[in-house]
Design a protein around this motif. Structure first.
Motif, short mmCIF file in Angstrom:
data_model
loop_
_atom_site.label_atom_id
_atom_site.label_comp_id
_atom_site.label_asym_id
_atom_site.label_seq_id
_atom_site.Cartn_x
_atom_site.Cartn_y
_atom_site.Cartn_z
N LEU A 1 0.26 2.89 10.30
CA LEU A 1 1.53 2.95 9.10
C LEU A 1 0.48 1.29 8.38
N ILE A 2 0.75 1.67 7.54
CA ILE A 2 -0.17 0.28 5.65
C ILE A 2 1.33 0.18 5.08
N THR A 3 1.54 -1.33 5.10
CA THR A 3 1.96 -1.27 4.07
C THR A 3 1.44 -2.85 3.36
N LEU A 4 1.78 -2.63 2.41
CA LEU A 4 1.19 -3.31 1.37
C LEU A 4 2.21 -4.11 0.33
N SER A 5 2.33 -5.34 0.29
CA SER A 5 4.18 -6.25 -0.30
C SER A 5 3.30 -6.69 -1.49
N ASP A 6 4.52 -7.73 -1.59
CA ASP A 6 4.26 -8.31 -2.73
C ASP A 6 3.53 -9.13 -2.74
N ASP A 7 2.47 -9.79 -2.12
CA ASP A 7 2.01 -10.86 -1.87
C ASP A 7 0.49 -10.39 -1.47
N ALA A 8 0.36 -9.34 -0.88
CA ALA A 8 -1.17 -9.08 -1.07
C ALA A 8 -1.87 -9.60 -2.33
N ASP A 9 -3.21 -10.63 -1.83
CA ASP A 9 -3.65 -10.56 -2.54
C ASP A 9 -5.21 -9.70 -3.43
N VAL A 10 -6.03 -10.30 -2.45
CA VAL A 10 -8.02 -9.41 -2.40
C VAL A 10 -7.49 -8.72 -2.33
N PHE A 11 -8.08 -7.17 -2.68
CA PHE A 11 -8.34 -5.51 -1.76
C PHE A 11 -9.38 -5.69 -0.67
N PRO A 12 -8.62 -5.08 0.13
CA PRO A 12 -9.94 -5.41 1.13
C PRO A 12 -10.91 -3.75 1.30
N TYR B 1 -1.73 9.96 3.68
CA TYR B 1 -0.64 10.47 3.00
C TYR B 1 0.75 9.52 2.69
N MET B 2 0.49 9.06 0.91
CA MET B 2 1.28 8.37 0.60
C MET B 2 3.42 8.51 1.11
N LEU B 3 3.61 7.15 1.14
CA LEU B 3 5.27 7.26 1.40
C LEU B 3 6.02 6.82 0.61
N GLU B 4 5.39 5.85 -0.04
CA GLU B 4 6.53 4.38 -0.97
C GLU B 4 5.19 4.20 -1.31
N GLY B 5 5.60 3.67 -3.14
CA GLY B 5 5.79 3.25 -3.79
C GLY B 5 4.14 3.88 -3.91
N GLU B 6 3.22 2.86 -5.26
CA GLU B 6 1.73 3.81 -6.28
C GLU B 6 0.84 2.70 -5.68
N VAL B 7 -0.36 3.49 -5.30
CA VAL B 7 -0.71 3.05 -5.30
C VAL B 7 -2.78 3.61 -5.54
N LYS C 1 -15.07 6.58 -7.05
CA LYS C 1 -14.57 7.49 -7.60
C LYS C 1 -12.46 6.24 -7.34
N LEU C 2 -11.45 6.97 -8.39
CA LEU C 2 -10.28 6.61 -8.03
C LEU C 2 -9.22 7.19 -8.27
N PHE C 3 -8.07 6.83 -7.08
CA PHE C 3 -6.93 8.43 -6.99
C PHE C 3 -6.06 7.70 -7.20
N HIS C 4 -5.04 7.57 -8.49
CA HIS C 4 -3.41 7.53 -8.49
C HIS C 4 -3.28 8.05 -7.45
N MET C 5 -2.18 7.42 -6.21
CA MET C 5 -1.43 7.95 -5.33
C MET C 5 -0.32 7.70 -4.93
N GLN C 6 0.89 8.78 -5.05
CA GLN C 6 1.95 8.59 -4.97
C GLN C 6 2.63 9.23 -4.01
N GLU D 1 -7.51 -0.15 -4.99
CA GLU D 1 -8.26 -0.73 -5.57
C GLU D 1 -6.95 -1.56 -7.26
N GLU D 2 -5.98 -0.22 -6.74
CA GLU D 2 -4.73 -2.03 -7.25
C GLU D 2 -3.37 -1.20 -7.31
N LEU D 3 -2.43 -2.30 -7.29
CA LEU D 3 -0.73 -1.67 -6.48
C LEU D 3 -0.34 -1.60 -7.90
N VAL D 4 0.29 -0.82 -8.08
CA VAL D 4 1.04 -0.25 -9.23
C VAL D 4 2.68 -0.25 -8.70
#
Length: 217
Positions: free
Chosen positions: A139-150, A161-167, A174-179, A195-198
């Protein structure tokens, strides 16, 4: 790659199927082990027949679990495959493990390349299972203070499988906009990662699988 449900290939395995009746399980277990050891040696059924003095028909029936081999037959197979006789019974009545994790009780850890604001909770892990495949559910959680994307790159397959937020998630070029509700299944040997925390916080399930017998890179 988007999947069209109308064109999806049928599954090869019936998830509701039951194993053979109890009295035939021992034969199946022995046959499975004989076939596994033979393939590990890289020899054919014909090669094994020559090494053991058993007929092709007999070996075929043994590997398919259709007959119960005698002790003398097992002894011949033991010598031909270079394994102890007890090795043929290891799959019989082996315990099948399960791990139950209550909400919030997953093991928090750091994966290689983890950055601040990226939290990984391992939800379960079973070593030496009967499938030959290791599965790591996170279970991966990306929060507001995330800096460089690994960026990750490792052996096996991965399912998100996306549960919450947008990435916006990268896989290769290739880039995938996940909701929430979106999923992504891919070969993990290609470079991948957020790549981007939306919209934050973002939470998603990541299930990684790879061969049990092979060390991970």
């Amino acid at each position: 790659m988007d999947m069209d449900p109308k064109r999806a290939a049928p599954l090869n395995q019936d998830p509701h199927a039951l194993r053979e009746p109890r009295e035939n399980r021992l034969e199946l277990a022995i046959g499975h082990e004989v076939r596994t050891f033979r393939k590990k040696l890289g020899i054919t059924v014909t090669d094994l027949a020559s090494a053991t003095g058993l007929s092709l028909g007999m070996l075929s029936k043994i590997e398919n679990g259709n007959i119960s081999p005698s002790l003398s037959t097992l002894q011949a197979l033991s010598k031909g495959l270079g394994v102890p006789m007890t090795a043929f019974f290891r799959g019989f009545e082996e315990p099948r493990n399960a791990m139950f994790v209550k909400a919030g009780e997953g093991v928090e850890l750091e994966r290689r390349g983890t950055r601040a604001g990226h939290q990984y909770n391992l939800l379960g892990h079973i070593d030496n299972n009967s499938s030959g495949v290791v599965v790591e559910p996170y279970l991966i959680t990306l929060s507001d203070d995330a800096d460089v994307f690994p960026t990750f790159q490792h052996e096996g397959m991965e399912f998100l499988y996306m549960l919450e937020g947008e990435v916006v998630y990268r896989h290769g070029d290739k880039l995938f906009h996940m909701q929430p509700g979106d999923s992504l299944f891919f070969d993990a040997d290609a470079p991948h990662g957020p790549e981007e925390l939306v919209s934050l916080p973002a939470r998603y399930l990541s299930i990684i699988s790879y061969p049990q017998a092979t060390e991970r890179r």
